[in-house]
Design a protein around this motif. Sequence first.
Motif, PDB file in Angstrom:
ATOM      1  N   UNK A 349       0.830  -1.198   0.000  1.00  0.00           N
ATOM      2  CA  UNK A 349       0.000   0.000   0.000  1.00  0.00           C
ATOM      3  C   UNK A 349       0.866   1.251   0.000  1.00  0.00           C
ATOM      4  N   UNK A 350       0.524   2.187  -0.880  1.00  0.00           N
ATOM      5  CA  UNK A 350       1.151   3.508  -0.921  1.00  0.00           C
ATOM      6  C   UNK A 350       0.065   4.537  -0.629  1.00  0.00           C
ATOM      7  N   UNK A 351       0.386   5.566   0.152  1.00  0.00           N
ATOM      8  CA  UNK A 351      -0.617   6.557   0.491  1.00  0.00           C
ATOM      9  C   UNK A 351      -0.010   7.945   0.505  1.00  0.00           C
ATOM     10  N   UNK A 352      -0.882   8.946   0.420  1.00  0.00           N
ATOM     11  CA  UNK A 352      -0.483  10.345   0.494  1.00  0.00           C
ATOM     12  C   UNK A 352      -1.626  11.136   1.117  1.00  0.00           C
ATOM     13  N   UNK A 353      -1.305  11.960   2.094  1.00  0.00           N
ATOM     14  CA  UNK A 353      -2.292  12.827   2.710  1.00  0.00           C
ATOM     15  C   UNK A 353      -1.672  14.211   2.841  1.00  0.00           C
ATOM     16  N   UNK A 354      -2.424  15.246   2.512  1.00  0.00           N
ATOM     17  CA  UNK A 354      -1.820  16.586   2.555  1.00  0.00           C
ATOM     18  C   UNK A 354      -2.857  17.657   2.320  1.00  0.00           C
ATOM     19  N   UNK A 355      -2.367  18.908   2.263  1.00  0.00           N
ATOM     20  CA  UNK A 355      -3.245  20.055   2.060  1.00  0.00           C
ATOM     21  C   UNK A 355      -2.483  21.130   1.298  1.00  0.00           C
ATOM     22  N   UNK A 356      -3.234  21.956   0.558  1.00  0.00           N
ATOM     23  CA  UNK A 356      -2.673  23.077  -0.194  1.00  0.00           C
ATOM     24  C   UNK A 356      -3.351  24.368   0.226  1.00  0.00           C
ATOM     25  N   UNK A 357      -2.549  25.434   0.321  1.00  0.00           N
ATOM     26  CA  UNK A 357      -3.082  26.760   0.617  1.00  0.00           C
ATOM     27  C   UNK A 357      -2.549  27.724  -0.448  1.00  0.00           C
ATOM     28  N   UNK A 358      -3.426  28.628  -0.892  1.00  0.00           N
ATOM     29  CA  UNK A 358      -3.007  29.586  -1.921  1.00  0.00           C
ATOM     30  C   UNK A 358      -3.725  30.907  -1.670  1.00  0.00           C
ATOM     31  N   UNK A 359      -2.954  31.995  -1.796  1.00  0.00           N
ATOM     32  CA  UNK A 359      -3.548  33.328  -1.711  1.00  0.00           C
ATOM     33  C   UNK A 359      -2.877  34.230  -2.747  1.00  0.00           C
ATOM     34  N   UNK A 360      -3.684  34.898  -3.522  1.00  0.00           N
ATOM     35  CA  UNK A 360      -3.155  35.759  -4.589  1.00  0.00           C
ATOM     36  C   UNK A 360      -3.881  37.101  -4.563  1.00  0.00           C
ATOM     37  N   UNK A 361      -3.131  38.144  -4.848  1.00  0.00           N
ATOM     38  CA  UNK A 361      -3.696  39.481  -4.952  1.00  0.00           C
ATOM     39  C   UNK A 361      -3.322  40.076  -6.311  1.00  0.00           C
TER      40      UNK A 361
END
Length: 361
Positions: A349-361
């Motif tokens: 078994x291979x797994x990946x857990x994560x999150x992305x954050x982005x802010x642009x002006x």
Amino acid sequence: YRQPGVKWDRKTVLEEITVTAQKREENINDVPLTVTSATGDYLAERGLGNGPQSLVQLVPGFQYTEGFTGTPVFTLRGIGFYDINYSAGSTVAVYTDETPLPFSVMTQQAGLDIARVEVLKGPQGTLFGQNATGGAINYIAARPTSSFEAGARVEGNRFGLIETEGYVRGPVSDTVKARLALRSEQGGAWQESPSHNEELGDSDVLVGRLLLDWQPTDTLSFALNLNAWRDRSDVPATQYASFLPSVAGTPVDTVYAGLTPPSKDNDEADWTPGNNYTRDSEQFQSALRIDWDISSALTLTSISNYVDFSDSRLVDTDGTYLDNTLFDLEGKIESVSQELRLTGDLGQMKFMVGANYDRSE
């Protein structure tokens, strides 16, 4: 070449193609995605460098269109959205070493000194963070090495455009390696005015990238990517085709009715003389990747990214010498993004857990 008197056996050798389409190195045949991949050498030999516009000749189903603001529009498998604003997002997201260039106007010089490019077809928002329903383009930069190496190339064309590119890489210390790449485009005016005998289309582009890899321990590594470009090239003029009056009988009808469309030569166009059509575009990006091997099966990865883009240009869109439609365009974008993920390989078994954050002006 066959040496006389020597018998040769013909054998077919297929090199293994490794991609990171699922954010881990895998054989392209093991990836359950539609992926087109090409090495940087392959692209350079065929003159397919600089940015995504050259991928039209490589990737089936990929289309590139550029609006008069200079903003590119990407379409993959017929999925795209035509928007020429600087702030236009794209249905095909572009990344450099897994760091996003969230607006398509930022991608113009993404192809500098790359090891390979991967084009993934179909929605990629789950793994790559950006809401890209068409697909994703990931440029993987050529990495520093533990041995010294340098290289350069110079090319020219019949319009006088000179392209120069070079790199140098090697160790800085026992734990630090570096790679510096530079590219320049100069000259090459290709548009001619039939009314005032001037030329337009000169290039003046400088691009640079510095990569630093630091591995203080066997389980911890840092990769810093600093890159920037500036573009002072001429903004190309449009080509006049015909005049369709919005209000019949106005004085402008007589003026435009007397204009003759240019010849069938693609390099013949016209613009209002006496204006400065040199664009003022520049971009700076810094990205830091940290990989920590918690154990032989677990890796924690952090990718921090900052992009600063600005552009200013005067665009003549009527295709004639008349002072009719001139657009003075200015824009600035600042973007910050952060990705944090944990990947594991437990054999079956291979797994990946994560999150992305982005802010642009």
